[in-house]
Design an enzyme around this catalytic site. Structure first.
Site, short mmCIF file in Angstrom:
data_model
loop_
_atom_site.label_atom_id
_atom_site.label_comp_id
_atom_site.label_asym_id
_atom_site.label_seq_id
_atom_site.Cartn_x
_atom_site.Cartn_y
_atom_site.Cartn_z
N GLY A 1 34.15 28.67 32.74
CA GLY A 1 34.02 29.00 34.10
C GLY A 1 35.33 29.91 34.37
O GLY A 1 35.08 31.24 34.94
N TRP B 1 34.97 33.28 32.29
CA TRP B 1 34.09 34.10 32.64
C TRP B 1 34.57 34.93 34.09
O TRP B 1 34.05 36.04 34.03
CB TRP B 1 32.68 33.33 33.33
CG TRP B 1 31.89 34.00 34.08
CD1 TRP B 1 30.62 34.80 33.55
CD2 TRP B 1 31.47 34.32 35.61
NE1 TRP B 1 29.77 35.24 34.47
CE2 TRP B 1 30.47 35.01 35.64
CE3 TRP B 1 32.46 34.02 36.75
CZ2 TRP B 1 30.05 35.60 37.05
CZ3 TRP B 1 32.07 34.39 38.01
CH2 TRP B 1 30.67 35.28 37.99
N HIS B 2 35.57 34.34 34.84
CA HIS B 2 36.27 35.42 36.00
C HIS B 2 36.72 36.35 35.56
O HIS B 2 36.94 37.49 36.24
CB HIS B 2 36.77 34.31 36.88
CG HIS B 2 35.81 33.41 37.77
ND1 HIS B 2 35.37 32.27 37.54
CD2 HIS B 2 35.59 33.82 39.30
CE1 HIS B 2 34.63 31.97 38.46
NE2 HIS B 2 34.68 32.65 39.53
N GLY B 3 37.46 36.16 34.30
CA GLY B 3 38.54 37.27 33.86
C GLY B 3 39.15 37.18 32.66
O GLY B 3 39.03 35.97 32.13
N PHE C 1 34.78 41.01 38.60
CA PHE C 1 34.17 39.96 37.54
C PHE C 1 32.95 40.47 37.15
O PHE C 1 32.53 39.57 36.25
CB PHE C 1 34.34 38.60 38.10
CG PHE C 1 35.42 38.25 38.96
CD1 PHE C 1 36.66 38.53 38.25
CD2 PHE C 1 35.62 37.53 40.12
CE1 PHE C 1 37.97 38.14 39.01
CE2 PHE C 1 36.79 37.48 40.78
CZ PHE C 1 37.97 37.65 40.24
#
Length: 518
Positions: A321, A324-326, A518
């Site tokens: 997770g 996934w954001h960066g 994102f």
């Protein structure tokens, strides 16, 4: 074209709404196509070249989902694995290639060329949306395969850039309801109100504290060690900036969609009022949390294979997770830190259960302590989320937890107006902690503009009165002689106008939403 831009508010949105409802008068398929084309225009207004990635992705995933619903046994599973792997490979190339090459070059004498790859807008969101569609098709949860409906499902402009992450079966079923193609003044009223509340949050509240966040994090990035007061003020200011930025976007997305009679899932629900970290993730970016739970944590085994495996699955889920954001070590550590938080919380709950405590009951001071501990933990993690590199995060976090002298405690060296920063940050924290959220406000407004409620309140009581009978009543002029009723019906239109005018007049520049990155 941003939701908070003049072009969107005064040009794109009115033209799209008018075209949609006019097209709906002729054919509902034409209306869907109209909305799909408008969504593609909205997306291409940033970089039209991104359509070369989005459109083939939509076509390939639609066909894969179509066949997943029809194949059986081994070929079906193979197709699912290949389809998901392809989506992740494309996402990985655009989002993580630069990050991987930079890390390789830092540890290896064999240097790779690194031509900076531009990240297509919204690729994280439309990739996860389509992976969910593939898995749902594999599980035989998808029953409808109209290609125009699927195109709109993926590209629908209120959610395309920054969520929420949609499920195919929830969204497509709405496209099939003919009532969405009729003008609904009640939905328009609520939608406009939600949109403008979100606009106000973004332009006035979130963008209003940016000037207190950027200088402190930029100073740390340049190697300057902020004071105890500066570091905490910067961290708390970013905490409220991100809160109102994402909350504002979520309100605007739901409100925009409601103008077209389409309901998007709630994606934000006062997360800073959470009493533990598990509740926080049930309130923050709700659709992403649900996606990670349903398509990663549970397939990994969830809590079905013992406590150790449960904790390992939580850590893996949150690390992914975070990634996934960066593409950065700060995001990975942010996700890992939240994974550790969740492990600690579940361990504590397990201990309480073994001691015979009722987990459903808690004292007021216990809830207060839980809320405070959760909030501080989240603030610490946000420092990693905001920092551009690990050294920046380290300098700020070290200052936050270095016990200062009384002089350093009140000393602010970076901001020119720390008093204003403290006032605004504290005010916004109070709103986030204690005020009702947009959903609560809208629930109360719904009653004031609901025809049945108004009729009953002002003397037209009938247990058998239904919405479809209101049009048959001939005494509407008498009903609207009461000025209070005019107040109820106009509140949803006057407040948006006021909010829009204030937001536009106060906005010095149009700023992107944080989650657009994102």
């Amino acid at each position: 074209m941003l939701f908070n831009s003049y072009q969107f508010i005064f040009l794109f949105l009115p033209i799209t709404a008018i075209a949609f409802f006019i097209a709906a008068q002729f054919n509902y398929h034409l209306a869907i196509a109209c909305l799909g084309i408008a969504s593609l225009v909205f997306y291409s207004s940033w970089h039209y070249s991104d359509l070369y990635i989005l459109l083939p992705s939509i076509a390939a995933n639609y066909l894969a989902g179509y066949w997943l619903a029809r194949l059986t046994s081994r070929p079906k599973k193979t197709l699912l694995i290949l389809s998901i792997a392809t989506n992740l490979a494309i996402l990985g190339y655009f989002k993580y290639a630069n990050f991987s090459i930079d890390n390789w070059n830092s540890i290896s004498s064999w240097q790779l060329s690194n031509d900076k790859i531009t990240l297509p807008l919204g690729i994280s969101f439309f990739t996860f949306t389509q992976i969910a569609y593939l898995v749902d098709s594999y599980r035989s949860k998808v029953k409808e395969f109209n290609p125009i409906h699927y195109l709109l499902f993926v590209t629908y402009f209120p959610h395309l850039i920054a969520g929420p992450i949609l499920h195919h079966h929830d969204t497509i079923s709405q496209f099939q309801e003919r009532k969405i193609y009729r003008w609904n003044s009640r939905n328009v009223t609520i939608g406009l109100l939600l949109f403008t509340i979100g606009l106000f949050k973004k332009v006035i509240l979130a963008d209003g504290v940016v000037g207190y966040v950027t200088p402190i994090f930029n100073a740390a990035k340049e190697g300057l060690v902020p004071s105890f007061g500066d570091s905490w003020l910067g961290a708390l200011a970013y905490t409220v900036q991100l809160y109102f930025d994402f909350s504002g976007y979520s309100d605007m997305a739901v409100g925009l969609s409601l103008l077209f009679n389409i309901k998007l899932p709630i994606n934000f629900n006062s997360p800073y009022q959470s009493v533990n970290i598990t509740e926080f993730w049930r309130r923050w970016h709700i659709t992403l949390s649900n996606f990670l739970r349903d398509y990663l944590y549970i397939p990994l085994g969830g809590n079905r294979h013992g406590q150790f495996r449960r904790y390992l699955n939580l850590l893996i889920t949150m690390l992914i997770g975070g990634l996934w954001h960066g593409a950065g070590w700060t995001f990975i550590l942010w996700g890992g830190l939240h994974g550790i938080y969740l492990v600690i919380h579940h361990s504590w709950q397990s201990i309480r259960k073994k001691l015979g405590q009722d987990l459903t009951q808690s004292s007021w001071w216990g809830r207060l302590a839980g809320r405070l501990i959760t909030f501080i933990a989240v603030v610490i993690a946000w420092v990693l989320f905001r920092s551009e590199n690990l050294n920046t995060a380290w300098l700020i976090l070290r200052s936050m937890f270095t016990i200062p002298t009384m002089d350093l405690f009140v000393k602010f060296e970076i901001l020119e107006s720390p008093t204003a920063a403290i006032f605004w940050t504290t005010s916004l924290l109070c709103i986030a902690w204690f005020m009702p959220n947009s959903q609560s406000l809208i629930r109360s407004v719904k009653q004031t503009i609901d025809p049945i409620h108004v009729f009953n309140k002002y003397g037209f009581k009938s247990d058998k009165l239904h919405k479809n009978e209101i049009d048959k009543i001939t005494s509407l002029p008498q009903l609207f002689q009461n000025h209070q009723i005019w107040h109820h019906w106009t509140i949803g239109f006057t407040l948006p106008i006021i909010f829009v005018l204030v937001a536009i007049s106060e906005s010095q520049s149009i700023k992107e939403f944080i989650y657009f990155n994102f």
